[in-house]
Write a protein that holds these residues in place. Structure first.
Motif, PDB file in Angstrom:
ATOM      1  N   ARG A  20       0.900  -1.406   0.023  1.00  0.00           N
ATOM      2  CA  ARG A  20       0.161   0.033   0.052  1.00  0.00           C
ATOM      3  C   ARG A  20       0.873   1.148  -0.105  1.00  0.00           C
ATOM      4  O   ARG A  20       1.830   1.108   0.713  1.00  0.00           O
ATOM      5  N   LYS A  21       0.562   2.192  -0.812  1.00  0.00           N
ATOM      6  CA  LYS A  21       1.347   3.531  -0.975  1.00  0.00           C
ATOM      7  C   LYS A  21       0.624   4.655   0.091  1.00  0.00           C
ATOM      8  O   LYS A  21      -0.432   4.642   0.085  1.00  0.00           O
ATOM      9  N   CYS A  22       1.549   4.763   0.744  1.00  0.00           N
ATOM     10  CA  CYS A  22       1.147   6.311   1.631  1.00  0.00           C
ATOM     11  C   CYS A  22       0.653   7.466   0.838  1.00  0.00           C
ATOM     12  O   CYS A  22       1.393   7.748  -0.036  1.00  0.00           O
ATOM     13  N   THR A  23      -0.646   7.930   1.174  1.00  0.00           N
ATOM     14  CA  THR A  23      -1.158   9.093   0.435  1.00  0.00           C
ATOM     15  C   THR A  23      -0.323  10.427   0.789  1.00  0.00           C
ATOM     16  O   THR A  23      -0.563  11.272   0.061  1.00  0.00           O
ATOM     17  N   LYS A  24       0.133  10.440   1.942  1.00  0.00           N
ATOM     18  CA  LYS A  24       0.853  11.335   2.391  1.00  0.00           C
ATOM     19  C   LYS A  24       2.519  11.643   2.038  1.00  0.00           C
ATOM     20  O   LYS A  24       2.944  12.840   1.338  1.00  0.00           O
ATOM     21  N   THR A  27       5.682   6.615   0.381  1.00  0.00           N
ATOM     22  CA  THR A  27       6.333   5.351   0.689  1.00  0.00           C
ATOM     23  C   THR A  27       5.409   4.021   0.573  1.00  0.00           C
ATOM     24  O   THR A  27       4.135   4.110   0.896  1.00  0.00           O
ATOM     25  N   PHE A  28       6.032   3.024  -0.002  1.00  0.00           N
ATOM     26  CA  PHE A  28       5.449   1.826  -0.287  1.00  0.00           C
ATOM     27  C   PHE A  28       5.676   1.377   0.961  1.00  0.00           C
ATOM     28  O   PHE A  28       6.711   0.790   1.320  1.00  0.00           O
ATOM     29  N   ASN A  29       4.422   0.324   1.667  1.00  0.00           N
ATOM     30  CA  ASN A  29       4.414  -0.197   2.822  1.00  0.00           C
ATOM     31  C   ASN A  29       4.178  -1.672   2.454  1.00  0.00           C
ATOM     32  O   ASN A  29       3.030  -1.941   2.134  1.00  0.00           O
ATOM     33  N   CYS A  37       1.760   4.240   8.120  1.00  0.00           N
ATOM     34  CA  CYS A  37       2.913   4.368   7.420  1.00  0.00           C
ATOM     35  C   CYS A  37       4.153   4.027   8.207  1.00  0.00           C
ATOM     36  O   CYS A  37       4.306   4.725   9.317  1.00  0.00           O
ATOM     37  N   LYS A  38       4.986   3.224   7.733  1.00  0.00           N
ATOM     38  CA  LYS A  38       6.193   3.223   8.370  1.00  0.00           C
ATOM     39  C   LYS A  38       7.345   4.388   8.529  1.00  0.00           C
ATOM     40  O   LYS A  38       8.108   4.394   9.278  1.00  0.00           O
TER      41      LYS A  38
END
Length: 90
Positions: A20-24, A27-29, A37-38
């Motif tokens: 999943r890609k962070c919308t902020k 970063t790909f998690n 998000c990590k």
């Protein structure tokens, strides 16, 4: 026929859950159980579940289909599938 397996392909076996890609921060998690998000700690978007389909290959309903569900086997009869995922009863 593939030369090497891409676990996200889904051609011959059910695909792994895509990161999943962070919308902020973008970063790909890869952690499938993570809710944040990590990198930045923002909430991750919801997971997209694959559709439940009728598999022509195994003659069964599957909740995590691979591309084999689109075609009947060449011998004509259904083939047992060890990777079949039955849908959850809801």
């Amino acid at each position: 026929m593939c030369w090497s397996c891409n676990p996200y392909c889904g051609g011959c076996k059910p695909p792994k859950e895509k990161p999943r890609k962070c919308t902020k921060c973008g970063t790909f998690n890869f952690d499938t159980s993570a809710q944040a998000c990590k990198k930045c700690g923002a909430e991750l978007p919801e997971r997209v579940k694959p559709p439940v389909v009728y598999c022509l290959y195994s003659d069964m309903v599957c909740a995590n289909p691979c591309a084999k569900h689109k075609k009947s086997p060449e011998n004509g009869g259904p083939v047992p599938c060890k990777l079949n995922t039955p849908p959850e009863n809801s």
